[in-house]
Design a protein around this motif. Sequence first.
Motif, PDB file in Angstrom:
ATOM      1  N   THR A 393     -36.426 -11.621  49.391  1.00 31.36           N
ATOM      2  CA  THR A 393     -37.387 -10.650  48.842  1.00 31.36           C
ATOM      3  C   THR A 393     -36.658  -9.397  48.349  1.00 31.36           C
ATOM      4  O   THR A 393     -36.976  -8.847  47.288  1.00 31.36           O
ATOM      5  N   LYS A 394     -35.663  -8.964  49.111  1.00 35.29           N
ATOM      6  CA  LYS A 394     -34.890  -7.775  48.734  1.00 35.29           C
ATOM      7  C   LYS A 394     -34.178  -7.994  47.399  1.00 35.29           C
ATOM      8  O   LYS A 394     -34.207  -7.126  46.520  1.00 35.29           O
ATOM      9  N   ILE A 395     -33.542  -9.173  47.232  1.00 35.51           N
ATOM     10  CA  ILE A 395     -32.828  -9.468  45.986  1.00 35.51           C
ATOM     11  C   ILE A 395     -33.809  -9.558  44.817  1.00 35.51           C
ATOM     12  O   ILE A 395     -33.561  -9.013  43.741  1.00 35.51           O
ATOM     13  N   GLU A 396     -34.933 -10.253  45.032  1.00 36.52           N
ATOM     14  CA  GLU A 396     -35.942 -10.380  43.978  1.00 36.52           C
ATOM     15  C   GLU A 396     -36.428  -9.001  43.526  1.00 36.52           C
ATOM     16  O   GLU A 396     -36.584  -8.742  42.319  1.00 36.52           O
ATOM     17  N   LYS A 397     -36.649  -8.118  44.483  1.00 35.22           N
ATOM     18  CA  LYS A 397     -37.135  -6.770  44.178  1.00 35.22           C
ATOM     19  C   LYS A 397     -36.083  -5.983  43.383  1.00 35.22           C
ATOM     20  O   LYS A 397     -36.411  -5.310  42.393  1.00 35.22           O
ATOM     21  N   GLN A 398     -34.802  -6.085  43.782  1.00 34.01           N
ATOM     22  CA  GLN A 398     -33.747  -5.343  43.085  1.00 34.01           C
ATOM     23  C   GLN A 398     -33.574  -5.848  41.653  1.00 34.01           C
ATOM     24  O   GLN A 398     -33.373  -5.061  40.728  1.00 34.01           O
ATOM     25  N   ILE A 399     -33.636  -7.171  41.463  1.00 37.97           N
ATOM     26  CA  ILE A 399     -33.505  -7.730  40.118  1.00 37.97           C
ATOM     27  C   ILE A 399     -34.667  -7.265  39.247  1.00 37.97           C
ATOM     28  O   ILE A 399     -34.485  -6.908  38.081  1.00 37.97           O
ATOM     29  N   LYS A 400     -35.872  -7.243  39.816  1.00 33.50           N
ATOM     30  CA  LYS A 400     -37.052  -6.789  39.072  1.00 33.50           C
ATOM     31  C   LYS A 400     -36.924  -5.313  38.704  1.00 33.50           C
ATOM     32  O   LYS A 400     -37.174  -4.908  37.557  1.00 33.50           O
ATOM     33  N   GLU A 401     -36.503  -4.497  39.675  1.00 31.18           N
ATOM     34  CA  GLU A 401     -36.412  -3.048  39.434  1.00 31.18           C
ATOM     35  C   GLU A 401     -35.291  -2.686  38.464  1.00 31.18           C
ATOM     36  O   GLU A 401     -35.460  -1.817  37.608  1.00 31.18           O
ATOM     37  N   MET A 402     -34.145  -3.356  38.587  1.00 36.90           N
ATOM     38  CA  MET A 402     -32.973  -2.973  37.792  1.00 36.90           C
ATOM     39  C   MET A 402     -32.908  -3.662  36.440  1.00 36.90           C
ATOM     40  O   MET A 402     -32.410  -3.094  35.469  1.00 36.90           O
ATOM     41  N   LEU A 403     -33.415  -4.892  36.347  1.00 33.15           N
ATOM     42  CA  LEU A 403     -33.297  -5.653  35.110  1.00 33.15           C
ATOM     43  C   LEU A 403     -34.638  -5.925  34.445  1.00 33.15           C
ATOM     44  O   LEU A 403     -34.674  -6.364  33.283  1.00 33.15           O
ATOM     45  N   GLY A 404     -35.733  -5.704  35.161  1.00 33.19           N
ATOM     46  CA  GLY A 404     -37.047  -5.929  34.581  1.00 33.19           C
ATOM     47  C   GLY A 404     -37.429  -7.391  34.475  1.00 33.19           C
ATOM     48  O   GLY A 404     -38.290  -7.765  33.684  1.00 33.19           O
ATOM     49  N   VAL A 405     -36.808  -8.227  35.296  1.00 30.34           N
ATOM     50  CA  VAL A 405     -37.056  -9.672  35.243  1.00 30.34           C
ATOM     51  C   VAL A 405     -37.607 -10.144  36.589  1.00 30.34           C
ATOM     52  O   VAL A 405     -37.064  -9.815  37.645  1.00 30.34           O
ATOM     53  N   THR A 406     -38.662 -10.922  36.510  1.00 32.32           N
ATOM     54  CA  THR A 406     -39.200 -11.542  37.725  1.00 32.32           C
ATOM     55  C   THR A 406     -38.479 -12.870  37.942  1.00 32.32           C
ATOM     56  O   THR A 406     -38.337 -13.674  37.012  1.00 32.32           O
ATOM     57  N   CYS A 407     -38.005 -13.096  39.148  1.00 32.18           N
ATOM     58  CA  CYS A 407     -37.290 -14.336  39.435  1.00 32.18           C
ATOM     59  C   CYS A 407     -37.614 -14.812  40.852  1.00 32.18           C
ATOM     60  O   CYS A 407     -38.202 -14.072  41.648  1.00 32.18           O
ATOM     61  N   ARG A 408     -37.217 -16.040  41.125  1.00 23.39           N
ATOM     62  CA  ARG A 408     -37.308 -16.573  42.479  1.00 23.39           C
ATOM     63  C   ARG A 408     -35.887 -16.681  43.008  1.00 23.39           C
ATOM     64  O   ARG A 408     -35.015 -17.239  42.338  1.00 23.39           O
ATOM     65  N   VAL A 409     -35.626 -16.137  44.179  1.00 25.14           N
ATOM     66  CA  VAL A 409     -34.305 -16.234  44.797  1.00 25.14           C
ATOM     67  C   VAL A 409     -34.350 -17.287  45.894  1.00 25.14           C
ATOM     68  O   VAL A 409     -35.221 -17.249  46.763  1.00 25.14           O
ATOM     69  N   ARG A 410     -33.439 -18.229  45.817  1.00 22.16           N
ATOM     70  CA  ARG A 410     -33.363 -19.275  46.852  1.00 22.16           C
ATOM     71  C   ARG A 410     -32.003 -19.183  47.528  1.00 22.16           C
ATOM     72  O   ARG A 410     -30.962 -19.374  46.874  1.00 22.16           O
ATOM     73  N   LEU A 411     -31.997 -18.874  48.803  1.00 22.33           N
ATOM     74  CA  LEU A 411     -30.751 -18.824  49.577  1.00 22.33           C
ATOM     75  C   LEU A 411     -30.375 -20.246  49.964  1.00 22.33           C
ATOM     76  O   LEU A 411     -31.198 -20.995  50.494  1.00 22.33           O
ATOM     77  N   VAL A 412     -29.128 -20.619  49.690  1.00 20.66           N
ATOM     78  CA  VAL A 412     -28.685 -21.982  49.984  1.00 20.66           C
ATOM     79  C   VAL A 412     -27.540 -21.940  50.991  1.00 20.66           C
ATOM     80  O   VAL A 412     -26.894 -20.913  51.188  1.00 20.66           O
ATOM     81  N   GLU A 413     -27.306 -23.088  51.595  1.00 21.14           N
ATOM     82  CA  GLU A 413     -26.318 -23.129  52.674  1.00 21.14           C
ATOM     83  C   GLU A 413     -24.897 -22.938  52.153  1.00 21.14           C
ATOM     84  O   GLU A 413     -24.606 -23.201  50.985  1.00 21.14           O
ATOM     85  N   PRO A 414     -24.005 -22.469  53.022  1.00 23.77           N
ATOM     86  CA  PRO A 414     -22.614 -22.237  52.622  1.00 23.77           C
ATOM     87  C   PRO A 414     -21.971 -23.488  52.017  1.00 23.77           C
ATOM     88  O   PRO A 414     -22.218 -24.607  52.469  1.00 23.77           O
ATOM     89  N   LYS A 415     -21.185 -23.278  50.964  1.00 28.13           N
ATOM     90  CA  LYS A 415     -20.385 -24.317  50.297  1.00 28.13           C
ATOM     91  C   LYS A 415     -21.234 -25.370  49.568  1.00 28.13           C
ATOM     92  O   LYS A 415     -20.742 -26.445  49.234  1.00 28.13           O
ATOM     93  N   SER A 416     -22.502 -25.062  49.304  1.00 28.00           N
ATOM     94  CA  SER A 416     -23.357 -26.043  48.627  1.00 28.00           C
ATOM     95  C   SER A 416     -23.308 -25.919  47.109  1.00 28.00           C
ATOM     96  O   SER A 416     -23.704 -26.844  46.402  1.00 28.00           O
ATOM     97  N   ILE A 417     -22.816 -24.804  46.604  1.00 31.27           N
ATOM     98  CA  ILE A 417     -22.683 -24.630  45.151  1.00 31.27           C
ATOM     99  C   ILE A 417     -21.290 -25.076  44.733  1.00 31.27           C
ATOM    100  O   ILE A 417     -20.287 -24.696  45.347  1.00 31.27           O
ATOM    101  N   THR A 418     -21.245 -25.882  43.687  1.00 29.59           N
ATOM    102  CA  THR A 418     -19.977 -26.481  43.235  1.00 29.59           C
ATOM    103  C   THR A 418     -18.944 -25.411  42.904  1.00 29.59           C
ATOM    104  O   THR A 418     -19.233 -24.441  42.199  1.00 29.59           O
ATOM    105  N   ARG A 419     -17.744 -25.582  43.431  1.00 28.58           N
ATOM    106  CA  ARG A 419     -16.636 -24.660  43.152  1.00 28.58           C
ATOM    107  C   ARG A 419     -15.910 -25.098  41.883  1.00 28.58           C
ATOM    108  O   ARG A 419     -15.868 -26.271  41.538  1.00 28.58           O
ATOM    109  N   SER A 420     -15.305 -24.128  41.211  1.00 30.76           N
ATOM    110  CA  SER A 420     -14.554 -24.431  39.989  1.00 30.76           C
ATOM    111  C   SER A 420     -13.121 -23.962  40.139  1.00 30.76           C
ATOM    112  O   SER A 420     -12.854 -22.908  40.711  1.00 30.76           O
ATOM    113  N   GLU A 421     -12.197 -24.766  39.608  1.00 30.87           N
ATOM    114  CA  GLU A 421     -10.787 -24.369  39.595  1.00 30.87           C
ATOM    115  C   GLU A 421     -10.434 -23.689  38.282  1.00 30.87           C
ATOM    116  O   GLU A 421      -9.306 -23.274  38.068  1.00 30.87           O
ATOM    117  N   GLY A 422     -11.419 -23.589  37.389  1.00 34.38           N
ATOM    118  CA  GLY A 422     -11.236 -22.888  36.117  1.00 34.38           C
ATOM    119  C   GLY A 422     -12.373 -21.903  35.952  1.00 34.38           C
ATOM    120  O   GLY A 422     -12.651 -21.094  36.821  1.00 34.38           O
TER     121      GLY A 422
END
Length: 434
Positions: A393-422
């Motif tokens: 909720t805190k992140i969603e609020k900051q993005i809305k206040e600073m950028l003017g965009v409504t979004c949904r923030v989904r917290l995901v577990e550690p190491k679940s987003i693909t890493r890149s070597e480039g």
Amino acid sequence: MFFNEEFETLPREAIEALQLKRLKSMVARVQQNVPFYKESLAKAGVNADSIKSLADLARLPFTYKQDMRDSYPYRLFAVPMEDIVRIHASSGTTGKPTVVGYTQKDIDTWSELMARSFVAAGVHKGDIIHNSYGYGLFTGGLGAHYGAERLGASVIPMSGGNTKKQIMIMQDFGSTVLTCTPSYSLYMAEAAKEEGIDFRDLKLKVGIFGAEPWSEAMRLDIEEKLNLSAVDIYGLSEIMGPGVAIECCEAKKGLHVWEDHFIPEIINPETGEVLPEGQKGELVITTITKEGIPLIRYRTRDITSITYEPCICGRTHARIARMSGRSDDMLIIRGVNVFPSQIEAILMGVEGVEPHYVLIVDRKDNLDTLEVQVEVGENIFSDEIKHLQAISTKIEKQIKEMLGVTCRVRLVEPKSITRSEGKAKRVIDNRNKA
């Protein structure tokens, strides 16, 4: 302090006089040797003789990436193939790559400018440079390699991948400088932690990071986790490769463009109008010494601003601000312009959130939607759902206040987003998929 003090500290008047001389010479060469430019210059009603001042640069036609693709592979080259000693190509993911050729003089210039860049970042002859930029058609690896050798430093040509071995080599070989993408450096820090290795026990003192936009908050995170001074470098294969511009270690306030070889402009990306100093727009670069494939007013699509204010380091070359993104990476969400780096800066300011995220853009019921997926640390992920919801909720609020965009923030577990070597893939835009 300087690799080539004479040219790095030229007075503004001398820089501009040199630029004008080299610009006229380059335009004359491409008009004679490159059919594409012969035609485009004729359409614009400009030739080398009609260029009387640097202000006349605005009369010259733009060059676009599509022009390079249409000229694939060699039709933009300004010298015979027998004079080309190196060929690189962009890492474009769609269509034909953009191809660039180098004469021996071009390679010598590139090596010189990378050596200048290393010294500006705080690197010296006695350093051991661990080069994790990719070798091959991508310009990063060999560009940094030749610059390190020109400086006289020791270079370890690691390239990307095999992260555990990279960390072992840095430990055993006593590496003092790291070159790679900023996102890969954080992946290294994560991998080292898993192995029980503390970067404070390594000898690294400087990291030179580029090839993707990154925020000031990410710089601070990298410096803390890798225990080094993180410096931003800029380049693109079409213009030369890495070493077009770099921050100096003394100020870290903008990247010095080597103006004796490149003329930078900032334009309105919509109208093409040249913008005054300090205004943010698209960076356009004209190469004035390249022999193999000189480019007139190349549209980089990178968004930045420029200043000619003197720098405390003593270098007199113009500085461009840290890239805020690319005009073609800019997301338009329900009419609001958003760059991934703006969201990154917000995420990096939230305690417990890791610097690994992805933006998923979709369209539902004819309306754009934005989901921000971001990893949280191990200690946070095991917290109560109520606490995790509060962070979202805190992140969603900051993005809305600073950028003017409504979004949904989904917290995901550690190491679940693909890493890149480039270059990290930050955006998945599903709106054009049908």
